[in-house]
Design an enzyme around this catalytic site. Sequence first.
Site, PDB file in Angstrom:
ATOM      1  N   HIS A   1       0.864  -1.836  -0.054  1.00 51.79           N
ATOM      2  CA  HIS A   1       0.174  -0.152  -0.311  1.00 51.79           C
ATOM      3  C   HIS A   1       0.645   1.100  -0.451  1.00 51.79           C
ATOM      4  O   HIS A   1       0.103   2.178  -0.701  1.00 51.79           O
ATOM      5  CB  HIS A   1      -1.037   0.195   1.199  1.00 51.79           C
ATOM      6  CG  HIS A   1      -2.039  -1.159   0.955  1.00 51.79           C
ATOM      7  ND1 HIS A   1      -3.162  -0.845   0.642  1.00 51.79           N
ATOM      8  CD2 HIS A   1      -2.223  -2.461   1.364  1.00 51.79           C
ATOM      9  CE1 HIS A   1      -4.393  -1.810   0.424  1.00 51.79           C
ATOM     10  NE2 HIS A   1      -3.441  -3.102   1.349  1.00 51.79           N
TER      11      HIS A   1
ATOM     12  N   ASP B   1      -6.323   5.825   1.053  1.00 46.91           N
ATOM     13  CA  ASP B   1      -6.360   4.649   1.043  1.00 46.91           C
ATOM     14  C   ASP B   1      -7.895   3.808   1.335  1.00 46.91           C
ATOM     15  O   ASP B   1      -8.404   4.205   2.245  1.00 46.91           O
ATOM     16  CB  ASP B   1      -5.401   3.095   1.790  1.00 46.91           C
ATOM     17  CG  ASP B   1      -5.082   1.865   0.976  1.00 46.91           C
ATOM     18  OD1 ASP B   1      -4.421   1.647   0.750  1.00 46.91           O
ATOM     19  OD2 ASP B   1      -6.035   1.654   1.818  1.00 46.91           O
TER      20      ASP B   1
END
Length: 487
Positions: free
Chosen positions: A16, A127
């Site tokens: 990520h 995110d």
Amino acid sequence: MAETQLVLIPSPGAGHLFAAVELAKLLVGRHHSLSIVVLVMSFPSDLSKGTASATSDSFASAVDPTRVRFIDLPLDDTFHDTTTSNFLLHFIENNRANVTRCVAGLVAEWGSASTPTPRRLGGFVLDMFCTAMIEVADSFGVPSYTFFTCNAAFLELMFDMQEQTDRQGKNMLDYKDSKEEYVFRGFSRRLPASVLPSIVLVEETVDQFLQIARSFRRANGIIVNTFLELEQNTIKFLQSDPDMPKVYPVGPILNIGGIDDARKLQDANDVLKWLDEQPTASVVFLCFGSMGSFGKDQVREIAAALENSGHRFLWSLRRPPPQGKVGYPSDYGEEISEVLPEGFLERTAGVGKVIGWAPQAKILAHPSTGGFVSHCGWNSTLESIYFGVPMATWPLYAEQQFNAFHLTRELGLAAEIRIDYRKEFRMESKELVTADEIEGGIRELMEEGGEKRRKVKELSEICRGALKEGGSSYLAFGELISDLLAK
């Protein structure tokens, strides 16, 4: 003119953070008045041991430190709820106070007389798992944007399932172990229940999934890692829905740069040197992502398939974490022969290479790579398309079964080994994928002059064109920046 500061919050973990860094580089590269602070959450130390955890030190060298700043949030070793299915979301929610304190300190710093350039907080980029931070953005009176690292079709599926649940009273758990098909407005074909994401088929997680979808609707916009030409109908549908946040298809956002780790650099060089010695488009590459691994019996079926197929191969083979433990696979090292059939390495020495960690993007970019057996993670799928390497599908977890269906049945871009295999917590396929199945998928994948190979090569050119000035993703990114600055 004041600089606009964005706060970018990735989920914990190297994958990520890699995606967040690439997005940050694109944002600051497109407008001189944008700067970004990346807030890095790390898992508790007991979970991070032996995993691909990431801190700011791992990525700081990849960016201009005057434009992109990393801050490691305080490590919370009091949080040990690492065994439940919704651990990640609880962990992120637990970090809201940390984020609030950190951003308040930054705002005070930017407003001080000692700051050489006036700065203002322009918004949060979150995110897809960090929607709990929308409340923090609201508390500072700034907009929030979701960074969706899956495809647009899966985003539409999330909204579709949430609407069917909230408006029609549909229970997604009814699809577990069902032969019923899901009527999905985004595809021309119905979805078998066996390719729905596991998170909606497990009682402990389905509510979390639906809550994430509801949270997306509260964002000011959704940045999607895809490109218009790949998912045109889906993107147009999402963009035309008045109840939906604005959708920006800006992909592919990929990490295809260098390797900083000296040991990994040597490993990569060894692999690339071996590929240099192979004929063009002759090697099938097998790699199953940062979480992908198999037990000994399945490994032996793969080995038999590779040997029987007669194709050259490069196989990233990883050791599973201890049974019942949350963790990442590791390399076998010198013990790799223990899990393979006796004599396999000797018999295939002239045509194959078995490795641990793989420099995936560099392998896919190499002209000797002719096919990719993949878990169908979306980053891997985009890399495959970008480099024009056709795929064979073998999904393992998350939304990968859905991606496999999308690639094989809807888009006709990939060969099929399986589309409904699962290997994850609480849901796991019991049967082995046989050597015959695997060999058949590899033979279809490596077929010279095949239709799938032609389509992927054409799509590769379109994909690269989308990123160039005037391309669809380039224009969408410009629109995103204009909206960020305007708000």
